[in-house]
Scaffold this motif. Structure first.
Motif, short mmCIF file in Angstrom:
data_model
loop_
_atom_site.label_atom_id
_atom_site.label_comp_id
_atom_site.label_asym_id
_atom_site.label_seq_id
_atom_site.Cartn_x
_atom_site.Cartn_y
_atom_site.Cartn_z
N ASP A 11 25.45 -11.69 22.46
CA ASP A 11 25.18 -13.09 22.82
C ASP A 11 26.48 -13.72 23.30
OD1 ASP A 11 24.56 -15.76 23.02
OD2 ASP A 11 23.50 -15.87 21.11
N GLU A 54 26.72 -16.76 24.59
CA GLU A 54 26.60 -18.22 24.70
C GLU A 54 26.84 -18.95 23.39
OE1 GLU A 54 23.07 -19.37 26.77
OE2 GLU A 54 23.62 -18.25 28.58
N HIS A 55 27.33 -18.25 22.37
CA HIS A 55 27.65 -18.93 21.11
C HIS A 55 28.59 -20.11 21.35
CE1 HIS A 55 25.76 -16.18 18.29
NE2 HIS A 55 26.35 -15.14 18.86
N TYR A 65 29.63 -21.54 24.21
CA TYR A 65 29.07 -22.52 25.15
C TYR A 65 28.18 -23.51 24.40
CZ TYR A 65 25.10 -23.95 28.12
OH TYR A 65 24.08 -24.64 28.73
N ARG A 66 27.35 -22.98 23.48
CA ARG A 66 26.48 -23.88 22.71
C ARG A 66 27.31 -24.78 21.79
NH1 ARG A 66 23.21 -19.11 22.49
NH2 ARG A 66 23.95 -18.62 20.39
N ALA A 67 28.39 -24.26 21.24
CA ALA A 67 29.26 -25.09 20.41
C ALA A 67 29.83 -26.24 21.23
CB ALA A 67 30.37 -24.25 19.81
N TYR A 68 30.24 -25.95 22.45
CA TYR A 68 30.82 -26.99 23.29
C TYR A 68 29.79 -28.02 23.73
CZ TYR A 68 35.71 -25.76 23.73
OH TYR A 68 37.04 -25.58 23.47
N ARG A 69 28.53 -27.65 23.75
CA ARG A 69 27.50 -28.64 24.09
C ARG A 69 27.49 -29.78 23.08
NH1 ARG A 69 21.99 -25.45 25.13
NH2 ARG A 69 21.23 -27.61 25.15
N GLU A 70 27.96 -29.52 21.86
CA GLU A 70 27.97 -30.55 20.82
C GLU A 70 29.12 -31.54 20.97
OE1 GLU A 70 25.65 -30.96 18.43
OE2 GLU A 70 24.51 -29.35 19.41
#
Length: 577
Positions: A141, A143-144, A146-151
């Motif tokens: 995976d 995108e771990h 990337y997903r953290a940065y979405r926050e």
């Protein structure tokens, strides 16, 4: 671009210059950053961003500023953006690099600073195949993070070649519009992919206000202002983010107007100005008349404010926020009516305009007592916080960028009356200790002709002091006051002052530059007594061609006035719960 005559035909004296039709994605991004004033980019190389960096450094006007770690790069980009009143940018590698930077980017989100976090990622094919590469969690995976940065960003995008120019422009426009960080993940193969260059002929511009909403707001504002003999403007940090300080000064020149600032926008108006109320912090506002001019104002205008605990004196403001006129980044409100799509720069201009259309009596200046002048220094008398800040008050010069770390440094600096044309750079909302040394690098890069004066505690400095090496080796000449009070004084003042976790390991601070190979680029001194401080301040004033590092030795439980009252309030509130 073709060399053309005024008639629009090609000049016979010079052949047409070739029009660049394609650039790589990395070149496109670097060009956009340069166009937006972020021509210095901070960061570290890593194998997944090397192709990207190789493309970016080929762009004219692009400058690379290597940092000692990714967290420091994020802090430096933040400081750069604040001083430039624009965008800052950093480049990290995937996983280990971007995770090191995420705390700094979160602070930028918290404090409305438009920082572009650019991550060089593994190739598109590696990601599609879920290869178990280094810097991953070995689960396929990608995108771990990337997903953290979405926050902690206003937008997060993994760039694809087919939509790269649109992805980059959309992210940068979001940063400009919302004054928040954005994230761009750029796979190694995408970084070198060719894309059309046509869009680069038109620089990006910030969004404009909705014309009809702005007209409605202006009419309603004129009615509200005309009904009141006095207006108080409480200015918050978002005014800095939009570079609107000159407009605030124009508003302050109108009769019948007072201007106060929140602590994250201290000195947005010169504190010597007759309309200035200084810094407002609710019950902790130093001058009672200044507090009353805000809390009891016939018409209060909140311009770019942030109503957080440290900025409101732990929510001790007494004004009615709902009854105030609120000018936010992308909307305005008068009482219970919100005008969407009205940007802060336009709502402030509207305020300036309507104030000029009606007459008021001049306001009576409210005094701003400086930190009490330090008594004449006594030989051998140990330093105190009161004497130190009183001495600094008399030493500071106009046109200074004062940078103060969270804790004793920031709250000591808040009680200063800053000289004209000076700024205070700090991070009171996110309050990450250690922010200011790399932020000083960013400030020096952003405004190399303006001297920075940094106040940082020993505990905070131990987190990020290695960025001092970058500052010194790049030839910048700040004055650094290292406040050595033997540990975490703020926490000692709140609870358990003798606890073992309040201690830090002792360092020999004046030898740090030598360890960095920069002993010849800095003058150092240690001040334990009042007379030693006086000598050190004279040394700092006389030394302009080198940086100055002054270790200031202070008692562990001593604190500036404002911090003392704040920590007492925190401790009292904690005891109730």
């Amino acid at each position: 671009m073709s060399d053309q005559t005024q008639s629009g035909t090609t000049s016979a004296s010079a052949p047409p210059a070739p029009r660049v039709t394609t650039v790589t994605v990395g070149q496109y991004l670097a060009t956009r950053l340069v166009q937006l004033g972020a021509d210095h980019v901070f960061g570290l190389p890593g194998d997944f961003n090397l192709s990207l960096l190789d493309q970016m450094v080929t762009v004219p006007g692009f400058h690379w500023v290597g940092s000692t770690n990714e967290l420091n790069a994020a802090y430096a980009a933040d400081g750069y953006a604040r001083i430039r009143r624009g965008i800052g940018a950093l480049v990290t590698t995937f996983g280990v690099g971007e995770l090191s930077a995420i705390n700094g980017v979160a602070g930028s989100f918290s404090e409305d600073v438009p920082v572009v976090q650019i991550t060089g990622m593994p190739s598109t094919s590696a990601r599609a195949a879920g290869l178990h590469l280094h810097h991953t969690l070995i689960d396929g995976d990608y995108e771990h993070f990337y997903r953290a940065y979405r926050e902690v960003t206003a937008s997060a995008t993994i760039v694809r070649t087919a939509t790269a120019t649109r992805d980059i422009d959309a992210a940068l426009m979001t940063a400009l519009r919302e004054s928040k960080p954005v994230y761009l993940g750029i796979p190694a193969d995408v970084a070198i992919a060719p894309v059309h260059a046509a869009n680069l002929r038109t620089p990006l511009l910030a969004a404009s206000s909705d014309a009809s909403e702005l007209a409605r707001f202006t009419a309603a504002l004129a009615e509200a202002v005309s009904a009141h003999p006095q207006v108080t403007l409480l200015v918050g940090p978002q005014v800095h983010r939009r570079s609107l300080e000159p407009l605030v000064r124009q508003i302050a020149d109108h009769d019948g107007v007072y201007v106060a600032s929140q602590n994250m926008s201290k000195a947005v108006l010169d504190e010597s100005h007759p309309a200035s109320l200084g810094t407002y912090m609710g019950a902790f506002t130093r001058v009672a008349e200044a507090r009353a001019a805000v809390d009891r104002s016939p018409l209060l205008v909140l311009a770019g404010t942030v109503m957080s605990d440290f900025l409101t004196g732990f929510f001790t403001q007494e004004f009615d926020e709902d009854a105030a006129v609120e000018l936010a980044l992308t909307a305005a409100r008068i009482a219970d009516t919100t005008f969407y799509g009205v940007r802060l720069e336009d709502s402030l201009r509207a305020l300036h305009s309507v104030l000029g259309e009606s007459a008021r009596e001049p306001v009576q200046p409210v005094g701003h007592p400086a930190v009490p002048d330090a008594a004449a220094p006594a030989a051998g008398r140990p330093l105190s916080q009161e004497h130190f800040w009183g001495s600094v008050q008399n030493w500071l010069q106009p046109g200074t960028t004062v940078i103060a770390d969270a804790g004793t440094s920031f709250y000591g600096a808040l009680d200063l009356v800053l000289p004209d044309e000076s700024d205070l750079l700090g991070q009171p909302v996110w309050s990450a200790i250690g922010y200011t040394i790399p932020a000083t690098l960013g400030a020096c890069v952003a405004a190399p002709g303006r001297r920075s004066v940094l106040f940082v505690g020993d505990g905070a400095a131990q987190l990020t002091v290695q960025e001092l090496a970058t500052i010194l080796h790049r030839g910048y000449t700040p004055v650094v006051f290292l406040l050595n009070n033997d540990g975490y004084t703020v926490e000692r003042k709140i609870q358990s002052p003798a606890a073992v976790y309040q201690d830090i390991t002792p360092w020999d601070w004046t030898l740090i530059p030598a360890a960095f190979g920069a002993a010849d680029k800095v003058v150092t001194a240690t001040a334990r007594t009042e007379d030693e401080l006086a000598a050190a301040l004279e040394l700092a004033r006389a030394t302009t061609e080198k940086a100055v590092l002054i270790e200031v030795v202070l008692p562990a439980l001593d604190s500036p006035r404002l911090l003392t009252v704040l920590t007492e309030a925190i401790a009292a509130a904690a005891a109730k719960h």
